[in-house]
Write a protein that holds these residues in place. Structure first.
Motif, PDB file in Angstrom:
ATOM      1  N   VAL A   1      -1.771   8.571   6.757  1.00 37.08           N
ATOM      2  CA  VAL A   1      -3.026   8.692   6.023  1.00 37.08           C
ATOM      3  C   VAL A   1      -3.383   7.375   5.338  1.00 37.08           C
ATOM      4  CG1 VAL A   1      -4.160   9.852   4.093  1.00 37.08           C
ATOM      5  CG2 VAL A   1      -2.782  11.176   5.692  1.00 37.08           C
ATOM      6  N   SER A   2      -2.392   6.680   4.797  1.00 38.00           N
ATOM      7  CA  SER A   2      -2.676   5.408   4.122  1.00 38.00           C
ATOM      8  C   SER A   2      -3.242   4.380   5.090  1.00 38.00           C
ATOM      9  CB  SER A   2      -1.402   4.863   3.466  1.00 38.00           C
ATOM     10  OG  SER A   2      -0.524   4.281   4.415  1.00 38.00           O
TER      11      SER A   2
ATOM     12  N   GLN B   1       0.830  -1.209   0.000  1.00 35.04           N
ATOM     13  CA  GLN B   1       0.000   0.000   0.000  1.00 35.04           C
ATOM     14  C   GLN B   1       0.861   1.254   0.000  1.00 35.04           C
ATOM     15  OE1 GLN B   1      -3.317   0.270  -0.037  1.00 35.04           O
ATOM     16  NE2 GLN B   1      -3.854   2.245   0.845  1.00 35.04           N
TER      17      GLN B   1
ATOM     18  N   SER C   1       1.827   9.639  -1.764  1.00 38.67           N
ATOM     19  CA  SER C   1       0.458  10.143  -1.891  1.00 38.67           C
ATOM     20  C   SER C   1       0.441  11.665  -1.991  1.00 38.67           C
ATOM     21  CB  SER C   1      -0.394   9.658  -0.717  1.00 38.67           C
ATOM     22  OG  SER C   1       0.153  10.103   0.509  1.00 38.67           O
TER      23      SER C   1
ATOM     24  N   ILE D   1      -4.868   5.077   7.911  1.00 37.35           N
ATOM     25  CA  ILE D   1      -6.211   5.546   8.286  1.00 37.35           C
ATOM     26  C   ILE D   1      -7.234   5.139   7.225  1.00 37.35           C
ATOM     27  CG2 ILE D   1      -7.627   7.615   8.589  1.00 37.35           C
ATOM     28  CD1 ILE D   1      -5.205   8.918   9.946  1.00 37.35           C
ATOM     29  N   ASN D   2      -6.868   5.301   5.955  1.00 41.39           N
ATOM     30  CA  ASN D   2      -7.785   4.923   4.880  1.00 41.39           C
ATOM     31  C   ASN D   2      -7.923   3.414   4.744  1.00 41.39           C
ATOM     32  OD1 ASN D   2      -8.268   7.603   4.200  1.00 41.39           O
ATOM     33  ND2 ASN D   2      -6.556   7.689   2.763  1.00 41.39           N
TER      34      ASN D   2
ATOM     35  N   GLY E   1      -9.997   2.191   7.814  1.00 43.80           N
ATOM     36  CA  GLY E   1     -11.256   2.874   8.099  1.00 43.80           C
ATOM     37  C   GLY E   1     -11.262   3.591   9.431  1.00 43.80           C
TER      38      GLY E   1
ATOM     39  N   VAL F   1      -7.932  14.125   7.849  1.00 36.50           N
ATOM     40  CA  VAL F   1      -8.608  12.838   7.605  1.00 36.50           C
ATOM     41  C   VAL F   1      -9.341  12.321   8.844  1.00 36.50           C
ATOM     42  CG1 VAL F   1      -7.054  12.140   5.751  1.00 36.50           C
ATOM     43  CG2 VAL F   1      -6.461  11.596   8.114  1.00 36.50           C
TER      44      VAL F   1
ATOM     45  N   TYR G   1      -6.786  18.660  -1.272  1.00 38.70           N
ATOM     46  CA  TYR G   1      -7.881  17.952  -0.612  1.00 38.70           C
ATOM     47  C   TYR G   1      -9.251  18.496  -1.031  1.00 38.70           C
ATOM     48  CZ  TYR G   1      -4.904  15.282   2.605  1.00 38.70           C
ATOM     49  OH  TYR G   1      -4.015  14.393   3.150  1.00 38.70           O
TER      50      TYR G   1
ATOM     51  N   GLY H   1     -10.321   6.579  10.211  1.00 43.30           N
ATOM     52  CA  GLY H   1     -10.749   7.970  10.179  1.00 43.30           C
ATOM     53  C   GLY H   1     -12.225   8.140  10.469  1.00 43.30           C
TER      54      GLY H   1
ATOM     55  N   GLU I   1      -0.787   5.895  -2.747  1.00 38.68           N
ATOM     56  CA  GLU I   1      -1.665   6.118  -1.596  1.00 38.68           C
ATOM     57  C   GLU I   1      -0.931   6.025  -0.268  1.00 38.68           C
ATOM     58  OE1 GLU I   1      -4.984   3.475  -1.834  1.00 38.68           O
ATOM     59  OE2 GLU I   1      -5.434   3.987  -3.911  1.00 38.68           O
TER      60      GLU I   1
END
Length: 699
Positions: free
Chosen positions: A485-486, A178, A188, A488-489, A492, A538, A305, A494, A184
Motif C-alpha cells: 500500500v505504501s 517511507q 500503517s 501504491i500511494n 500514484g 487501494v 478505511y 493506485g 505509512e
C-alpha cells in the motif's frame, strides 16, 4: 473438543495454521519460549486496551514480537525441519529486535527525517522489511512476499516502466524511510488493525473455544437440525454449525478443520463420499470469515478505511452472510437428494436440555452487539465479552478457565481496585491477571504435592497461547500488505490502475464490476484474504467508486470476493484442509466446495449494480431492504437450481438454463426485468414439479 494439557507433549504441538502456514513442533525450552511469546502477544494487546501506549511504539513492538514468534514457530522450510530452532532463526530474531529497539529509542528524531534517513536507519529499515517478507513467506507461502518485492522494485525502477505506469523513481533511502520511519508502510493501518482489533478478537475466539463454547455451538446445531432422521439432516447440521462456530472463529480454515474433524464420521455414515463431505465442510467453514460478530481480519480494516465503527461493518455483513448460508443450504438440500443420502440422526442430545444447561454461551456473543450499540469501542466491547466468557466458564467444572480460588482472588482484587478509584475495566483486567497467577501457582503447587492439578489453568494458558499464535501469520501478512500500500500511494499507481480498469470497462458499470470480480478472484487465489482485500481496497475500490458505486458497497464487494477465493480453484486452502481430514482428493474436494458456493459469487454484484443494492447492507428504507433481499434470495434460488441440477428431482438442461437466466434477470435494476425473472423461475419450478410427478406416476 479435547482440551490442551499443560504437559510437554502438548507444548510440543505449537502447530496452528494461520491462513496457510505450516508450523514446526518444538520441544523443551524452545517450546516454552514460543508459547510464552504467543501468550505475551495476547496479554500485551489486553494491556493496550486499558493503558495508553504511544501509537508508534506499540505498533513497532507488536511487529517485533510477531517476528520473533514467527521465526520460532514457522520453519525456514516447510518440510524436513527438525524439532529445534535453527541458528539462522535466532539471528533473524536478534536482527528484528535490533531494528525495533533502534526505532523505539530514536522515535522523535526519526520523525524529522523520514525522507532522508541516516545510513544506519536505511540498513536497519531494509533489514526489517526483509524480515517481514521472510516471516510472511513462512506463514503464507511465496506469493505475497514476491508481490511485495515486485512493488518495491517498481518504486525504484519506475522511470523505466512504460506509460502510463512510469514515474520518476525513488531512492532506496526514500523507500525504506517511507516504510520504516513513518506510519505509512510497515506500521500503517493494516498493522494497526492487526495489533488492536485482530489480536483481541483472536484471543476472544480462543477463550470461547477453550471455555467450551465452540463445542456447544456444534452440538446445538446438530441437535437442532438432526434430531429426526432425514436425507438433508447431516448437511443442514454442518451448514448451521459452520455459521455458529464462525461467529467466534473468524477463520475459514480453522472452522473448516474443526467441522471436518467432528462431522466426517457422521457424513460418512450417511453416505457422503470423502470429496463431497470435504467440499461441504469447506463451504460451511469459509463462511466464518463473513459471520458477525467476529468476521475475518479484513472486516476491521474496512472500518478503518471507511472511518466507520465496527458495529456498522457488522450491520453491513448481516444480510450478505445470510445469503451466503442460504446458498449453501439450498445446494446441500439438492445434493442430499441427488446423492441419495441415507436418512440419519445427527444427534441424540435434547435441544432443550442442551440449551438450558449451556445456552449461556450465547450471552458472550450477544454482549458484543449490545456493548457496541451502547457506544463502546470494538476492542472494549470484546474485552468485556472476554471477561464475561471467563466468568461464564466457571459454571461447569470441565470448562473453567480459572480455578475457584483464582476466580475469588480476581473478584476480590477487582472490587478493591474499583472502590480505590480505578476504572472498572482496569480493575477487571488486573483482577483477571491476579486470578490467572493464583491459578497457575496452585497448578504447580498441586503438581509439587503429587496431586492432579486443576485443568482450568491448562485451558487458560492454552487460550492465551492460541490467541496470540492465531494472529502471528495475519499480522505478518498485514505488515507486508502495508509495504504494498505504501508503494501504491508513493508512486500514484493506485489511481493509474483504477483508471485503466474503468477505461477497459468502457465506462460500463456491469463490465467494470465483472473485471473487478475477475481481478479479485485471481488475486485471492494467490494470497491470503486480508492481503488481497487490502490491495483491492487501494486499486479496485476507486474504480468502482468512480462509477458511482457507494464506497461501503465497493469495499464489501472486495471483501466478499476475497473470502470466496478461499474455495476457488486452482488453490483453495479450506478445501485442501478438509480433504486432508476426510481423505478425499484435494482437487475433487476443491471443486465440490466451489460448486456449493458458486451461486454466492453473484451476491457481491448485487451490492453494486444499483443504488438499491445498498439495501443488502441494511442501508435504506425498510421497503427497499426487504425488496432487495427477497429479489436477491429468489435470484440465488435460480442460480442454485442451475448449479445443483435438482428441484424435486433431476432438473433438465432446459430447466437449469431457464432458472439461471431468471436469476440473471432478477439482478437487473429494473422492476420489469425482475418481474420477468421471477416468472421464469416460478415457471421452471411449476413445470418441473408437473413433469416429475408425471414421470413418477408412469413408474
Amino acid at each position: 473438543m479435547a482440551q490442551t494439557e499443560l504437559d510437554q507433549d502438548k507444548l510440543d504441538q505449537l502447530a496452528i495454521d494461520s491462513e496457510s502456514g505450516r508450523t514446526r513442533r518444538l520441544v523443551g525450552w524452545e517450546a516454552w519460549l514460543a508459547a510464552g511469546l504467543c501468550a505475551g502477544l495476547s496479554l500485551y494487546a489486553l494491556y493496550w486496551t486499558q493503558f495508553a501506549i504511544n501509537t508508534s511504539i506499540y505498533r513497532a513492538t507488536f511487529v517485533g514480537l510477531v517476528l520473533a514468534a514467527a521465526f520460532l514457530i514457522y520453519p525456514l522450510f516447510p518440510k524436513g525441519e527438525g524439532r529445534h530452532v535453527r541458528i539462522i532463526d535466532w539471528l533473524l530474531i536478534a536482527l528484528a529486535f535490533a531494528s525495533i529497539y533502534y526505532l523505539t529509542t530514536h522515535l522523535e528524531a526519526t520523525k524529522m527525517r523520514a525522507t532522508s534517513p541516516l545510513d544506519i536507519e536505511v540498513w536497519l529499515g531494509g533489514i526489517l522489511i526483509l524480515l517481514v517478507l521472510e516471516a510472511t513467506r513462512r506463514a503464507t507461502g511465496w506469493a505475497l512476499p514476491l508481490i511485495a518485492a515486485a512493488f518495491l522494485l517498481y518504486a525504484y525502477f519506475g522511470r523505466y516502466m512504460p506509460e502510463p505506469f512510469n514515474h520518476r523513481g525513488f531512492s532506496i533511502a526514500r523507500i525504506v524511510g517511507q516504510n520504516y520511519l513513518t506510519l505509512e508502510g510497515l506500521f500503517s493501518t493494516p498493522t494497526d488493525v492487526a495489533a488492536t482489533f485482530i489480536i483481541i478478537f483472536s484471543l476472544y475466539g480462543a477463550v470461547l473455544d477453550r471455555g467450551g463454547a465452540g463445542k456447544f455451538f456444534i452440538d446445538w446445531a446438530f441437535a437442532l437440525f438432526g434430531k429426526r432422521p432425514a436425507p438433508a439432516a447431516p448437511g443442514r447440521a454442518v451448514v448451521a454449525s459452520g455459521f455458529l462456530l464462525g461467529t467466534v472463529s473468524g477463520s475459514g480454515v480453522a472452522t473448516t478443520v474443526t467441522l471436518a474433524s467432528l462431522s466426517w464420521p457422521m457424513l460418512k455414515r450417511s453416505g457422503y463420499n470423502p470429496a463431497t463431505a470435504g467440499g461441504l465442510t469447506a463451504a460451511a467453514g469459509i463462511g466464518a470469515t463473513l459471520s458477525p460478530p467476529t468476521l475475518g481480519a479484513a472486516a476491521f480494516i474496512i472500518a478503518e478505511y471507511l472511518d466507520i465503527s465496527y458495529l456498522d461493518v457488522l450491520v453491513m455483513a448481516t444480510i450478505p452472510t445470510v445469503l451466503y448460508y442460504l446458498c449453501c443450504w439450498l445446494m446441500v438440500e439438492a445434493d442430499a437428494r441427488r446423492l441419495h443420502v441415507k436418512p440419519v440422526k445427527t444427534s441424540d442430545q435434547s435441544l432443550w436440555k442442551l440449551t438450558t444447561s449451556q445456552g449461556y454461551h450465547f450471552l458472550s456473543l450477544a454482549a458484543i452487539a449490545v456493548l457496541l450499540i451502547y457506544g463502546l469501542s470494538a476492542f472494549m466491547a470484546v474485552f468485556w465479552s472476554i471477561v464475561i466468557a471467563v466468568i461464564l466458564s466457571l459454571i461447569r467444572r470441565e470448562q473453567r478457565l480459572l480455578t475457584l480460588p483464582g476466580a475469588a482472588a480476581a473478584l476480590v482484587l477487582t472490587i478493591i481496585l474499583y472502590f480505590s478509584g480505578e476504572r472498572l475495566s482496569v480493575a477487571a483486567f488486573l483482577g483477571l491477571i491476579a486470578g490467572g497467577l493464583v491459578s497457575i501457582a496452585l497448578h504447580y503447587w498441586d503438581k509439587h504435592q503429587g496431586r492432579a492439578p486443576d485443568a482450568a489453568t491448562e485451558r487458560l494458558i492454552a487460550a492465551l497461547v492460541e490467541g496470540g499464535k492465531g494472529c502471528v501469520g495475519i499480522a505478518a501478512t498485514c505488515a507486508t500488505a502495508g509495504i504494498i500500500v505504501s508503494i501504491i500511494n508513493l508512486t500514484g499507481l493506485g489511481l493509474r490502475l483504477s483508471g485503466q480498469i474503468v477505461e477497459l470497462g468502457g465506462g460500463s458499470l456491469a463490465v467494470t464490476i465483472l473485471l473487478a470480480a475477475f481481478a479479485m478472484w485471481i488475486l485471492g487465489t494467490a494470497i491470503p484474504v486480508t492481503a488481497s482485500y487490502i490491495i483491492a481496497a487501494v486499486i479496485l475500490v476507486p474504480a468502482l467508486v468512480s462509477l458511482d458505486v457507494p464506497a461501503p458497497a465497493a469495499h464489501m464487494f472486495m471483501f466478499y470476493y476475497a473470502v470466496l477465493a478461499d474455495v476457488s480453484p486452482p488453490t483453495a486452502l479450506a478445501p485442501f484442509a478438509a480433504s486432508a481430514i476426510c481423505g478425499g482428493s484435494p482437487f475433487k474436494t476443491m471443486m465440490q466446495a466451489w460448486k456449493y458456493t458458486l451461486p454466492a459469487f453473484v451476491v457481491p454484484v448485487m451490492f453494486c449494480l444499483s443504488p438499491d443494492g445498498m439495501g443488502l447492507l441494511l442501508s435504506g428504507s425498510i421497503t427497499q431492504i426487504v425488496m432487495i433481499t427477497l429479489t436477491s434470495s429468489l435470484a440465488l434460488a435460480g442460480f442454485c437450481i442451475g448449479a445443483a441440477g435438482w428441484i424435486t428431482g433431476p432438473a433438465s438442461s432446459v430447466e437449469r438454463l431457464a432458472a439461471v437466466l431468471g436469476g440473471v434477470a432478477m439482478m437487473v435494476p429494473d422492476y420489469r426485468w425482475q418481474l420477468l425473472g421471477a416468472l421464469l423461475i416460478a415457471s421452471v419450478a411449476v413445470v418441473h414439479v408437473w413433469r416429475y410427478r408425471r414421470l413418477e406416476a408412469a413408474r
